[in-house]
Design an enzyme around this catalytic site. Structure first.
Site, short mmCIF file in Angstrom:
data_model
loop_
_atom_site.label_atom_id
_atom_site.label_comp_id
_atom_site.label_asym_id
_atom_site.label_seq_id
_atom_site.Cartn_x
_atom_site.Cartn_y
_atom_site.Cartn_z
N THR A 60 9.24 63.65 59.43
CA THR A 60 9.51 62.18 58.88
C THR A 60 8.52 62.15 57.75
O THR A 60 8.09 62.90 57.08
CB THR A 60 9.42 61.28 60.02
OG1 THR A 60 8.15 61.33 60.58
CG2 THR A 60 10.26 61.51 61.04
N GLY A 62 7.77 59.85 53.91
CA GLY A 62 8.69 59.55 52.58
C GLY A 62 9.10 60.86 52.23
O GLY A 62 10.31 60.84 51.63
N THR A 63 8.23 61.92 52.41
CA THR A 63 8.94 63.17 51.56
C THR A 63 10.39 63.57 51.98
O THR A 63 11.05 63.90 50.81
CB THR A 63 7.73 64.25 51.65
OG1 THR A 63 6.63 63.53 51.49
CG2 THR A 63 8.11 65.40 50.61
N ASP A 91 6.64 64.69 65.67
CA ASP A 91 5.90 63.81 66.06
C ASP A 91 6.55 62.26 66.38
O ASP A 91 7.43 62.02 65.75
CB ASP A 91 4.63 63.55 65.27
CG ASP A 91 4.92 63.62 63.64
OD1 ASP A 91 5.97 63.30 63.38
OD2 ASP A 91 4.03 63.75 62.77
N ASN A 160 -5.03 64.17 53.71
CA ASN A 160 -6.24 64.85 54.14
C ASN A 160 -5.95 66.11 54.92
O ASN A 160 -6.71 66.77 55.46
CB ASN A 160 -6.75 63.78 55.38
CG ASN A 160 -5.78 63.56 56.44
OD1 ASN A 160 -4.58 64.13 56.46
ND2 ASN A 160 -5.98 62.94 57.49
N HIS A 162 -3.26 66.88 56.98
CA HIS A 162 -2.60 66.95 58.15
C HIS A 162 -1.31 67.52 58.24
O HIS A 162 -0.61 67.49 57.01
CB HIS A 162 -2.79 65.68 58.98
CG HIS A 162 -1.94 64.61 58.41
ND1 HIS A 162 -2.03 63.33 58.53
CD2 HIS A 162 -0.52 64.54 58.11
CE1 HIS A 162 -1.26 62.68 57.91
NE2 HIS A 162 -0.25 63.36 58.00
N GLY A 164 2.34 67.60 60.89
CA GLY A 164 2.48 66.92 61.82
C GLY A 164 1.60 65.58 61.87
O GLY A 164 1.03 65.38 60.88
N GLU A 167 -4.69 66.09 62.90
CA GLU A 167 -5.69 65.32 61.84
C GLU A 167 -6.70 66.46 61.66
O GLU A 167 -6.96 67.45 62.39
CB GLU A 167 -6.14 63.99 62.23
CG GLU A 167 -4.90 63.24 62.72
CD GLU A 167 -4.66 62.40 61.15
OE1 GLU A 167 -4.88 63.19 60.28
OE2 GLU A 167 -4.35 61.33 61.19
N ARG A 191 1.96 51.54 54.22
CA ARG A 191 3.17 51.33 53.06
C ARG A 191 4.52 51.04 53.83
O ARG A 191 5.40 50.56 53.27
CB ARG A 191 3.22 52.22 52.05
CG ARG A 191 3.91 53.64 52.43
CD ARG A 191 3.51 54.62 51.12
NE ARG A 191 4.18 55.76 51.37
CZ ARG A 191 4.01 56.85 52.02
NH1 ARG A 191 2.83 56.74 52.62
NH2 ARG A 191 4.61 58.02 51.90
N LYS A 226 -0.46 64.13 46.59
CA LYS A 226 -0.87 65.53 47.34
C LYS A 226 -1.39 66.49 46.61
O LYS A 226 -1.39 67.64 46.96
CB LYS A 226 0.60 65.99 47.70
CG LYS A 226 1.62 64.65 48.57
CD LYS A 226 0.68 64.47 49.82
CE LYS A 226 1.22 63.12 50.63
NZ LYS A 226 2.64 63.31 51.29
C1 F6R Z 1 5.66 63.14 59.76
C2 F6R Z 1 4.48 63.94 59.57
C3 F6R Z 1 3.47 63.87 58.53
C4 F6R Z 1 4.03 63.80 57.12
C5 F6R Z 1 2.74 63.45 56.38
C6 F6R Z 1 3.51 63.33 55.02
O1 F6R Z 1 6.71 63.72 60.66
O2 F6R Z 1 4.47 65.21 60.41
O3 F6R Z 1 2.60 64.99 58.79
O4 F6R Z 1 4.84 64.83 56.90
O5 F6R Z 1 2.11 62.45 56.67
O6 F6R Z 1 4.08 61.94 55.03
P1 F6R Z 1 4.71 61.44 53.66
O7 F6R Z 1 5.73 62.60 53.43
O8 F6R Z 1 5.06 60.11 53.77
O9 F6R Z 1 3.76 61.73 52.50
#
Ligand code: F6R
Length: 271
Positions: A60, A62-63, A91, A160, A162, A164, A167, A191, A226
């Protein structure tokens, strides 16, 4: 004695190198977010055409939003069927009702599942509001055991590192578990939430060990925020402080990134 010790060092070094050798992460460049999403959707569609009952690991955030919209377009306009596809999400936040606009259940149904012909029983998302979270982790691992290997695991990346909600500091050997979200992740995800709401402190996530069992991993990265993480992923060592570096153990990882996300890497490496 000296010969044995030299031989020992060689064997250890060779084994270490063997892990390193698998680090053949392919990089696909996209000019911008739109092109990245088109390429991600195309890779997914090609797989589903070839294997209509493919298992898709989904993310999930934004990407992947536009990627999912494009999959919906393929279904609506080109009659692409997802009937036999099985999905398993990475997740979910702990404590949000499934119909909360920021829950990952809501996100997935709203952005994708409600608009394609996937069978409801083929959709799997961890339940962040399960009464017994320890049992929920076991239930999810059992589903993973049945579905594995995931044919295509889509990932985003946190700034950072991560993947999923694994962390920094997470052992690479983890299966599904309850994780405390880092301050930087909660800040990054503010956000999406209303001003008066707080980002949940905990989440349930598929562990890195399960992610690594996937046949193919496609990591999407878009935007300047990123760029450091992409550089570290490509050039850095394997390190549990940077969870995405676990992907270096996998032999079929593609990083699909747009120009902004590749900016820092391109300063030091020609790609
Ligand atoms: C969400 C997930 C996270 C996002 C990561 C990037 O299911 O597993 O690891 O992929 O936080 O989030 P965005 O795409 O909002 O920058």
């Amino acid at each position: 004695m000296v010969v044995f010790s030299i031989l020992g060092t060689f064997i250890v070094a060779k084994r270490y190198y063997a892990v390193k050798e698998r680090n053949k992460m392919k990089i696909i460049k996209a000019s911008d977010y739109e092109q990245l999403s088109e390429k991600a959707a195309k890779i997914t569609i090609e797989l589903v055409k070839e294997k209509p009952d493919a298992v898709l690991g989904l993310a999930t955030g934004g990407t992947p939003v536009l990627t999912y919209k494009l999959l919906v377009d393929y279904h609506r306009k080109l009659h692409m069927s997802f009937r036999d596809v099985k999905t398993i999400n990475l997740d979910e936040y702990i404590g949000l009702p499934e119909d909360h606009p920021q829950s990952y259940h809501y996100f997935m149904y709203n952005k994708l599942f409600n608009h394609i012909d996937i069978r409801p029983e083929n959709i799997h998302i961890p339940r962040g509001n399960a009464r017994n979270l320890a049992e929920e982790c076991i239930r999810y691992d059992e589903i993973l055991e049945i579905l594995h290997p995931i044919d295509l695991q889509l990932l985003g990346i946190g700034s950072n590192g991560h993947i999923g909600f694994n962390e920094p500091g997470t052992p690479f050997s983890k299966k599904t578990y309850i994780t405390k979200l880092s301050t930087s992740t909660r800040k990054a995800n503010e956000r999406f939430f209303q001003e008066e709401e707080t980002v949940p402190e905990y989440a349930i996530t598929m562990g890195i060990a399960s992610i690594l069992k996937s046949k193919k991993i496609l990591l999407l990265a878009s935007g300047k925020s990123k760029a450091e993480a992409v550089k570290q992923l490509v050039l850095g060592e394997m390190d549990e402080q940077f969870p995405a570096s676990a992907l270096k153990q996998h032999d079929n990882v593609t990083i699909l990134a747009d120009n902004q996300a590749l900016e820092e890497l391109q300063k030091v490496k020609r790609i």
